[in-house]
Structures are given as structure tokens and as C-alpha cells.
Scaffold this active site. Structure first.
Site, PDB file in Angstrom:
ATOM      1  N   TRP A   1      -3.274 -21.979  22.015  1.00 39.53           N
ATOM      2  CA  TRP A   1      -2.702 -23.244  21.528  1.00 39.53           C
ATOM      3  C   TRP A   1      -1.185 -23.168  21.486  1.00 39.53           C
ATOM      4  O   TRP A   1      -0.495 -24.057  22.003  1.00 39.53           O
ATOM      5  CB  TRP A   1      -3.221 -23.585  20.128  1.00 39.53           C
ATOM      6  CG  TRP A   1      -2.630 -24.880  19.631  1.00 39.53           C
ATOM      7  CD1 TRP A   1      -3.131 -26.128  19.815  1.00 39.53           C
ATOM      8  CD2 TRP A   1      -1.391 -25.049  18.912  1.00 39.53           C
ATOM      9  NE1 TRP A   1      -2.295 -27.077  19.257  1.00 39.53           N
ATOM     10  CE2 TRP A   1      -1.223 -26.439  18.695  1.00 39.53           C
ATOM     11  CE3 TRP A   1      -0.420 -24.175  18.434  1.00 39.53           C
ATOM     12  CZ2 TRP A   1      -0.118 -26.964  18.021  1.00 39.53           C
ATOM     13  CZ3 TRP A   1       0.679 -24.695  17.766  1.00 39.53           C
ATOM     14  CH2 TRP A   1       0.832 -26.073  17.556  1.00 39.53           C
TER      15      TRP A   1
ATOM     16  N   TYR B   1       1.316 -25.353  23.829  1.00 33.82           N
ATOM     17  CA  TYR B   1       2.239 -26.315  23.219  1.00 33.82           C
ATOM     18  C   TYR B   1       3.676 -26.030  23.653  1.00 33.82           C
ATOM     19  O   TYR B   1       4.438 -26.959  23.985  1.00 33.82           O
ATOM     20  CB  TYR B   1       2.104 -26.238  21.698  1.00 33.82           C
ATOM     21  CG  TYR B   1       2.985 -27.210  20.941  1.00 33.82           C
ATOM     22  CD1 TYR B   1       2.609 -28.539  20.793  1.00 33.82           C
ATOM     23  CD2 TYR B   1       4.181 -26.794  20.369  1.00 33.82           C
ATOM     24  CE1 TYR B   1       3.405 -29.436  20.087  1.00 33.82           C
ATOM     25  CE2 TYR B   1       4.989 -27.684  19.666  1.00 33.82           C
ATOM     26  CZ  TYR B   1       4.594 -28.997  19.527  1.00 33.82           C
ATOM     27  OH  TYR B   1       5.392 -29.877  18.839  1.00 33.82           O
TER      28      TYR B   1
ATOM     29  N   ASP C   1      -6.707 -27.828  19.934  1.00 32.24           N
ATOM     30  CA  ASP C   1      -5.907 -28.507  18.906  1.00 32.24           C
ATOM     31  C   ASP C   1      -6.810 -29.350  18.013  1.00 32.24           C
ATOM     32  O   ASP C   1      -7.669 -30.111  18.500  1.00 32.24           O
ATOM     33  CB  ASP C   1      -4.860 -29.390  19.583  1.00 32.24           C
ATOM     34  CG  ASP C   1      -3.987 -30.120  18.583  1.00 32.24           C
ATOM     35  OD1 ASP C   1      -3.027 -29.517  18.084  1.00 32.24           O
ATOM     36  OD2 ASP C   1      -4.288 -31.296  18.294  1.00 32.24           O
TER      37      ASP C   1
END
Length: 481
Positions: free
Chosen positions: A417, A421, A437
Site C-alpha cells: 500500500w 501510494y 486500501d
């Protein structure tokens, strides 16, 4: 040959004056010696008198001058260069960031991992010009901005734009714009949009543009002291190659109004480039929306928010640090922690209370006990900062997103994650999907999409190559509940 370089296709675009293609190519008119945007309001020339080029630099190298009516050098950047992770795309982004002016062609080539000769060969094969011509076009555009929006003496304009001499500056301005610097400045009255000590300019984009959602996203995450959002204008400090600065960004009709204050005017082009990437202004929203709207579920979200953009970053290091700070905490908590770091270790700037976000070098010198977070996360943050400070990890517009994803996940404590990101925002990757997410999963479940990360990943494959935009649509749908 791609569609955009097909002469018949380009000529049809020019006849329709379709502004969506501004920045994707320019048309040069042999009878006048001028090149224009596709949407130029002037009478469309005869087909036999028109040539088409991928960049303004290519047209300039062929002896054409920029149209002073449509200002093709100020059009939105090509989404092709904004998205491509190959050598040419990465090189174009780094040239826009000012790497050639700072480090020369050799420095640009080293940053990309190739020899200067190979880089030059690849750019000429793709664009018809090498990095020096691209950098020259960038200098000319910066010079015109400073001529028209400031009262700086021309010698200072030349220096700030990156020219080696006032003679080179004068010759280039006359050649590119068919006007002297004095003639350009005489026309500036209606365009002088900056306040005292500020450089004001308009940042163009392609319609549609969901400014409200973008400004709300940035405002919700604004770090105290570093950023500020008053409901209309987003302000923030900037760490730039030659000094610090600040910018105020306000959406307006057909453009974003930017007011920049810079410690060193040579950072103007770099600051503009980074603000454009922060706001994803060089995207092609019609292409993105058209592709995503084919999905029955996502299509409803696209219809509600046409022109939704993926927020980028003005500083990849800052974004990466803030992503780690945000692990397993709320957006509000991450803002608070980032604000404490900025207050304690960020450089103080004007106005009073403002800070530039701490550098990786400054943070790498800290111990885990000095960071306001659990020990494991503090150690991950320090390992990240050490990699960034040493140059082992680079996160900027020239970074290959795939390389960034792999390198980030080698750092203990940084998982899929966080790496995704960071890649999505720091490198501008358009095709990152954050199936793990929590917000994405909640939105997916509510909309009837698969709930498990693996099944959701499989479903999202139909959204390629725009899965980053799909993530933003899913997040946006959650905010409206």
C-alpha cells in the site's frame, strides 16, 4: 506512425480547433514561418502549407517562431510525456524540471543511466531534436513569462531563465517570438497578474477539470506550517534546487492562477513544472474518462466527477515521508504528526510560522526515539530517509514507477500500500491500484464490486492503464456518503 503524428489527422484537429490536443503537437505554417496550437483562432492555413511537430522545440529547430496570439509554448504539456516511463518520457520530464540547466546534458544522461550520446540519439529519433534544443525552448518560455509578468531588468531575466549571456537571450527571444524583449514587455499590461514581489502566471489545463475535488483532497491533508487551504486558494512552501519558495494556487475559468515567490528566480521553471505535476494539469481527462466510463459501476462515478485528477507531489521525498507517517493512522493524525516534524526540523521561512518540510538528510540524522510514532514505524521512516539522502532511492519525475515500487518494498516496514501510494503520487504513475486500501475496499463493497483484494485486483485490470484515476473515483465516492 501514431495518430497524433498523422498529417491528415492533425489537420482535421486543427480545422476543428479542438483544444484537447493543445500541447500534444504544434502546427507550423511555412508561408508565415509561425507555429501554433491546434486551437489557434487564426484562419486555418492551406493543407499544403502546414507541417506538424511533436514539440515546440522541434518547430523552433526548423526555424519557426511561436505565435504571439495563441502562445503555443504556454499550452498544457503533452500527456504522452507525463505518462510514459520509457527513456524519452523520463528525459522530457527531467528537462522540464530544469536538470539540463543545473547539471548539463551529461548530468541528465547520468540521471537516466545512459550515455549522453545514446540519450541524444534517442531524443532525435523520437522528436527530431536533442536535449539542448528542448532546454532552449524551456528557457525561452521562462524568459517570456518573466518579461511579461515582472519589471526585472532584462539582464536579470536572462540569468534567471538560464541563458549564458544577454546576447544569447536577445537572439533567442527574437528568433522564437519574432519580437524583441522590449516589444514583448510593452504588451504585458493585461497579463501582469502577480502582486508585489510575486510572479503571477496562468497554468493551462485541458477540460474538464474537477478543481473542487482536487483542492479538497490537498486541503484535507494540508500540513500545518507547510500548507494552507482557505476554501479557495491552496498555499504551500517549496524546497527547490537553488533555494526555497512558496506558491498560491487558485482555480479560475480555464486555468489555475499561480502566484510564486522565489528566493532564486532560476527556480521558476522548476517550480512551475512541479506545480503542474502536483495538480496533474497535463492529463488528458477525456481519454481517462472515456476509458473508465465503459465500466457500468465506475461509469456512474465518472459522470458525477468528470475531469477528476490524481494529486501529485512537488517533492517526492516529502510525499514519501508523509506516506509512512500516514500508515495505520487517520488523515487528521498524519497531518498532526507531519506538522510536528515540520515545526521541529523544517526550515523557517516567511511569513512567520511557515516552514519548508524537513529534508531527508535532516530526518535521517534523528534517532527513533526522537520521532512521534511507534518504534517500528520510526525505524522504517529513518531507513527510507537514509536511502533518499544517499541517492540510493530517487523519487522525482524521472523515476520509473516500477523501479520505485520495487525499491520501496525492499525497505523494512514499507508494504504494497505505502509503495503504491508513493509511486502513484511522487512519480505520477497513472496505473497504480491500491486494492488493499481501506477506503477503496469500502467503496468497492458499497458499489457491488469484489471485496477481497485479489478479486478486486482482477476486476480492476479492466481499468488499465488508468487505475490510479479509478482509485481517486472510489475515494471520492466514499467522501460523498
Amino acid at each position: 506512425m501514431t495518430a497524433l503524428l498523422d498529417p491528415d489527422f492533425c489537420y482535421r484537429v486543427a480545422r476543428s480547433r479542438d483544444s484537447r490536443f493543445d500541447g500534444q503537437f504544434v502546427l507550423a505554417v511555412t508561408s508565415t514561418g509561425i507555429y501554433c496550437r491546434p486551437s489557434c483562432p487564426a484562419m486555418t492555413p492551406k493543407r499544403s502549407n502546414v507541417r506538424f511537430y511533436r514539440t515546440p522545440a522541434t518547430a523552433q529547430a526548423e526555424g519557426f517562431r511561436a505565435c504571439l496570439r495563441c502562445l503555443p509554448d504556454a499550452a498544457p504539456g503533452s500527456p504522452d510525456w507525463d505518462l510514459r516511463a520509457d527513456l524519452v518520457g523520463r528525459a522530457m520530464r527531467l528537462v522540464s524540471d530544469g536538470v539540463v540547466e543545473r547539471d548539463g546534458v551529461r548530468g541528465l544522461a547520468e540521471r537516466l543511466g545512459y550515455s549522453a550520446r545514446h540519450l541524444n540519439r534517442q531524443l532525435i529519433a523520437e522528436l527530431g531534436v536533442g536535449p539542448l534544443a528542448l532546454a532552449r525552448a524551456r528557457r525561452a518560455q521562462i524568459a517570456r513569462t518573466l518579461i511579461e509578468t515582472t519589471a526585472l531588468p532584462f539582464a536579470e531575466v536572462a540569468f534567471a531563465a538560464g541563458f549564458s549571456s544577454i546576447r544569447q537571450f536577445n537572439d533567442t527571444v527574437r528568433e522564437v517570438f519574432a519580437a524583441t524583449p522590449s516589444e514583448l514587455r510593452a504588451k504585458r499590461g493585461a497579463k501582469a497578474v502577480g502582486g508585489p514581489g510575486l510572479i503571477g502566471l496562468r497554468l493551462a489545463y485541458r477540460e474538464p477539470f474537477d478543481a473542487g475535488a482536487l483542492w479538497a483532497f490537498l486541503g484535507a491533508r494540508a500540513v500545518p506550517g507547510v500548507e494552507e487551504f482557505d476554501g479557495d486558494t491552496y498555499r504551500r512552501t517549496l524546497r527547490l534546487p537553488r533555494g526555497v519558495g512558496s506558491v498560491a494556487l487558485t482555480p479560475a475559468a480555464g486555468h489555475v492562477h499561480a502566484e510564486l515567490a522565489l528566493a532564486d528566480l532560476r527556480d521558476l521553471g522548476t517550480a512551475v513544472h512541479r506545480c503542474r505535476r502536483l495538480l496533474d494539469l497535463d492529463a488528458d481527462p477525456v481519454a481517462v474518462d472515456t476509458a473508465l466510463a465503459t465500466d457500468p459501476v465506475l461509469g456512474r462515478l465518472v459522470a458525477a466527477h468528470p475531469g477528476l485528477r490524481v494529486p501529485g507531489a512537488v517533492d517526492g521525498t516529502e510525499l514519501a515521508v508523509r506516506a509512512v507517517l500516514g500508515q495505520q493512522v487517520s488523515v487528521a493524525a498524519a497531518r498532526t504528526i507531519a506538522g510536528r516534524l515540520a515545526e521541529a526540523y523544517g526550515e523557517a521561512v516567511e511569513p512567520e510560522g511557515a516552514r519548508v518540510f524537513p529534508s531527508a538528510e535532516a530526518l535521517a540524522e534523528l534517532s527513533p526515539a526522537e520521532l512521534p510514532m511507534p518504534g517500528n514505524r520510526a525505524r522504517s521512516l529513518l531507513a527510507l530517509c537514509a536511502a533518499l539522502a544517499s541517492g540510493e532511492l530517487v523519487l522525482d519525475s524521472g523515476t520509473d514507477p516500477a523501479d520505485a515500487l520495487a525499491a520501496l518494498q525492499e525497505i523494512p516496514g514499507i508494504g504494497a500500500w505505502t509503495a503504491g501510494y508513493i509511486a502513484m503520487r511522487a512519480t505520477g504513475a497513472p496505473d497504480v491500484f491500491l486494492s488493499g486500501d481501506l477506503g477503496v475496499r469500502r467503496a468497492a463493497a458499497r458499489l457491488g464490486l469484489p471485496e477481497s483484494p485479489s478479486a478486486l485486483d482482477d476486476h480492476a485490470s479492466r481499468w488499465r492503464p488508468w487505475r490510479s484515476y479509478a482509485v481517486l473515483h472510489l475515494w471520492q465516492s466514499e467522501l460523498q456518503q
